[in-house]
Scaffold this active site. Structure first.
Site, mmCIF file in Angstrom:
data_model
loop_
_atom_site.group_PDB
_atom_site.id
_atom_site.type_symbol
_atom_site.label_atom_id
_atom_site.label_comp_id
_atom_site.label_asym_id
_atom_site.label_seq_id
_atom_site.Cartn_x
_atom_site.Cartn_y
_atom_site.Cartn_z
ATOM 1 N N ARG A 1 40.118 7.172 77.003
ATOM 2 C CA ARG A 1 41.050 8.202 76.550
ATOM 3 C C ARG A 1 41.877 8.689 77.736
ATOM 4 O O ARG A 1 41.325 9.145 78.741
ATOM 5 C CB ARG A 1 40.253 9.360 75.958
ATOM 6 N N THR B 1 47.424 12.432 77.872
ATOM 7 C CA THR B 1 47.934 12.343 76.483
ATOM 8 C C THR B 1 46.797 12.430 75.454
ATOM 9 O O THR B 1 47.052 12.667 74.275
ATOM 10 C CB THR B 1 48.644 11.005 76.250
ATOM 11 N N ASP C 1 24.258 10.258 72.844
ATOM 12 C CA ASP C 1 25.236 9.263 73.288
ATOM 13 C C ASP C 1 24.645 7.870 73.097
ATOM 14 O O ASP C 1 23.689 7.483 73.790
ATOM 15 C CB ASP C 1 25.591 9.506 74.760
HETATM 16 N N1 URA Z 1 29.661 8.792 70.662
HETATM 17 C C1 URA Z 1 28.315 8.841 70.779
HETATM 18 O O1 URA Z 1 27.706 7.995 71.410
HETATM 19 N N2 URA Z 1 27.662 9.866 70.186
HETATM 20 C C2 URA Z 1 28.287 10.823 69.472
HETATM 21 O O2 URA Z 1 27.628 11.716 68.945
HETATM 22 C C3 URA Z 1 29.699 10.750 69.361
HETATM 23 C C4 URA Z 1 30.355 9.723 69.963
#
Ligand code: URA
Length: 209
Positions: free
Chosen positions: A104, A108, A200
């Site tokens: 990202r 922007t 994550d």
């Molecule tokens: N990406 C991830 O790995 N976990 C999330 O909760 C959102 C995006």
């Protein structure tokens, strides 16, 4: 929402609960992500075309169905999508694998492609994009657009967990794309994580933090 397939088979729900548990370590997490990908692949390929062939069984000769040989490719979104590749290839060993990496742009906030390697004949293939988590839908929507730029006609998106916001975004930007998920969670939190989610996915697959 007819383009959203929620795959809530008991085996998927059970395995997803293992992923959600914070006590699940990377080894088991990776194995279960792979198993979930295999089970989801079974459902996501339900519309594969068949053709009739004549087969001689030990008893008689009769007509039966075999896959008509539709060409497929899977495209994991780096890096968490990599965790789903082997599970899919278990069922689709002839599928080609493309890769797409997005980050990202801090100014922007738009997703920018930093890596892309697709099979040469991608335009002739049906594509399944893999990413365990569909959060805001920004990267998924961008990944779909990058692949559409190769003149690909038929794209599916496979996520293990989706936030409603992500589904809405992809559906709005790409109403032609069918989305396969094992669960739609409640919401995104202020950090962009899916709630209740599993944390994550990339960190948990690769043991980074
Ligand atoms: N990406 C991830 O790995 N976990 C999330 O909760 C959102 C995006």
């Amino acid at each position: 929402m007819e383009k959203v397939h929620i795959l809530d088979h008991p085996l998927l729900q059970h395995k997803l609960s293992i992923l959600r548990d914070e006590r699940t370590g990377s080894k088991e997490f990776r194995e279960v992500v792979s198993e979930i990908a295999t089970l989801m692949c079974y459902e996501a390929t339900r519309d594969l075309p068949l053709e009739e062939v004549e087969i001689k069984t030990p008893i008689t000769t009769a007509k039966f169905k075999t896959l008509a040989g539709k060409k497929l490719a899977i495209v994991p979104v780096l890096r968490a999508g990599l965790g789903m590749v082997d599970g899919i290839l278990e069922l689709l060993p002839a599928a080609k694998v493309g890769h797409i990496g997005l980050y990202r742009d801090p100014e922007t906030l738009e997703p920018v492609e930093y890596y892309c390697k697709m099979p040469n004949d991608i335009a002739e293939r049906d594509i399944i994009i893999l990413d365990p988590m569909l959060a805001t839908g920004g990267s998924a929507s961008a990944a779909i657009q990058f692949i559409k730029n190769y003149d690909v006609k038929h794209i599916k998106l496979m996520n293990i967990i989706a936030a409603p916001e992500g589904i809405e975004r992809v559906h709005k930007d790409h109403p032609d794309v069918e989305i396969y998920v094992a669960a739609v969670d409640e919401k995104l939190n202020e950090h962009g994580y899916i709630v209740p989610g599993l944390g994550d996915a990339g960190d948990r697959i690769f043991g980074t933090k």
